[in-house]
Write a protein that holds these residues in place. Structure first.
Motif, PDB file in Angstrom:
ATOM      1  N   PRO A  73      58.059  82.539  85.192  1.00 25.74           N
ATOM      2  CA  PRO A  73      56.742  82.527  85.536  1.00 25.74           C
ATOM      3  C   PRO A  73      56.303  83.854  86.762  1.00 25.74           C
ATOM      4  N   GLN A  77      53.612  85.956  86.929  1.00 20.85           N
ATOM      5  CA  GLN A  77      52.962  85.763  88.059  1.00 20.85           C
ATOM      6  C   GLN A  77      52.688  87.463  89.030  1.00 20.85           C
ATOM      7  N   ARG A 190      49.152  82.557  76.744  1.00 20.96           N
ATOM      8  CA  ARG A 190      49.593  81.162  76.998  1.00 20.96           C
ATOM      9  C   ARG A 190      48.175  80.644  76.859  1.00 20.96           C
ATOM     10  N   SER A 191      46.862  81.626  77.628  1.00 17.98           N
ATOM     11  CA  SER A 191      45.706  80.844  78.302  1.00 17.98           C
ATOM     12  C   SER A 191      44.992  80.000  76.752  1.00 17.98           C
ATOM     13  N   HIS A 194      48.988  76.881  75.513  1.00 18.26           N
ATOM     14  CA  HIS A 194      49.253  75.984  76.275  1.00 18.26           C
ATOM     15  C   HIS A 194      48.511  74.969  77.661  1.00 18.26           C
ATOM     16  N   ARG A 195      48.843  74.630  77.666  1.00 24.79           N
ATOM     17  CA  ARG A 195      48.141  73.742  78.629  1.00 24.79           C
ATOM     18  C   ARG A 195      49.005  73.091  80.076  1.00 24.79           C
ATOM     19  N   ASP A 196      50.238  74.123  80.357  1.00 24.56           N
ATOM     20  CA  ASP A 196      50.263  73.719  81.797  1.00 24.56           C
ATOM     21  C   ASP A 196      50.548  75.552  82.910  1.00 24.56           C
ATOM     22  N   LYS A 197      51.297  75.142  83.758  1.00 21.45           N
ATOM     23  CA  LYS A 197      50.937  76.050  84.366  1.00 21.45           C
ATOM     24  C   LYS A 197      50.349  77.663  83.974  1.00 21.45           C
ATOM     25  N   THR A 198      51.415  77.630  82.988  1.00 22.50           N
ATOM     26  CA  THR A 198      50.902  79.609  82.741  1.00 22.50           C
ATOM     27  C   THR A 198      50.414  79.389  81.582  1.00 22.50           C
ATOM     28  N   SER A 199      49.299  78.693  81.348  1.00 18.57           N
ATOM     29  CA  SER A 199      48.108  78.990  80.618  1.00 18.57           C
ATOM     30  C   SER A 199      47.262  80.065  82.016  1.00 18.57           C
ATOM     31  N   ARG A 200      47.671  79.457  83.242  1.00 20.83           N
ATOM     32  CA  ARG A 200      46.302  80.129  84.159  1.00 20.83           C
ATOM     33  C   ARG A 200      46.509  81.663  84.743  1.00 20.83           C
ATOM     34  N   LEU A 201      47.790  81.999  84.160  1.00 14.32           N
ATOM     35  CA  LEU A 201      48.215  83.647  83.978  1.00 14.32           C
ATOM     36  C   LEU A 201      47.347  84.538  83.549  1.00 14.32           C
TER      37      LEU A 201
END
Length: 216
Positions: A73, A77, A190-191, A194-201
């Motif tokens: 990840p 990023q 991922r957006s 998912h609902r974790d840090k990777t969803s904000r990439l």
């Protein structure tokens, strides 16, 4: 590849996809198909390749695999931030949900490819010049490769894209710039899933993305 680049008059679009088709573990409303293109000017290709390889620390990259690794990840990023620093526009066609009778997603793929190819070939109203070379990650099976060629040929026959617009299937191991649409497609996926840090990439590159309609 080199000969194809010598023959092109404008920028080159690199294309990849991400999808979630019907299966027992997926709600039909959660199915989707995403086709992504990243448009790159010829003079910028070497710098982009070198930067991506430096971040990856390797000649191999696949975003889905990287996201399963503890360091993946962060590398993803860094790559997205590197892409966002440049001027390369990204184009996404997104079909959701996939039709119930489209079990393998091929009809959705066709519609998304048509939408992206038409927009690329027509130029982006100052955002990108008309594209006459589309480089697509080649699929493994002959019948799928034939479908991709047929989808492109139909657009030419229908005069939706110019006759000189070429489709060039190849592997990311031969052209590392195919990492770019893989990155953007995976981040957008991922957006959605998912609902974790990777969803904000995806937020890193979102301002550079232009969404287009899929075309029947």
């Amino acid at each position: 590849m080199a000969e194809a680049y010598r023959r092109t008059k404008g920028p080159v679009a690199f294309l990849d996809e991400s999808y979630q088709t019907h299966n027992p573990d997926v709600n039909p409303a959660q199915t989707f198909y995403v086709f992504t293109a990243v448009v790159v000017r010829l003079p910028d290709m070497d710098e982009l390749r070198d930067g991506l390889r430096q971040i990856a620390g390797s000649d191999y990259w696949h975003s889905t695999e990287a996201l399963q690794d503890s360091d993946g990840p962060a590398a993803m990023q860094d790559m997205l931030e590197f892409l966002a620093e440049g001027s390369e526009p990204c184009v996404i066609a997104h079909r959701v949900p996939i039709d119930a009778d489209d079990h393998d997603g091929e009809a959705a793929r066709r519609a998304c490819y048509r939408g992206v190819a038409i927009e690329l070939a027509g130029g982006g109203d100052g955002r990108w010049d008309p594209v006459d070379l589309l480089v697509l990650e080649e699929r493994n099976q002959d019948n799928f490769r034939n479908k991709d060629r047929r989808n492109h040929s139909e657009l030419v026959a229908e005069q939706r894209i110019p006759r000189n617009t070429r489709l060039l299937p190849t592997s990311p191991k031969f052209e590392h710039l195919l990492w770019l649409p893989d990155l953007v497609s995976s981040a957008y996926r991922r957006s959605l899933t998912h609902r974790d840090k990777t969803s904000r990439l995806f937020s890193i590159i979102k301002s550079r993305v232009h969404f287009v309609d899929s075309m029947e």
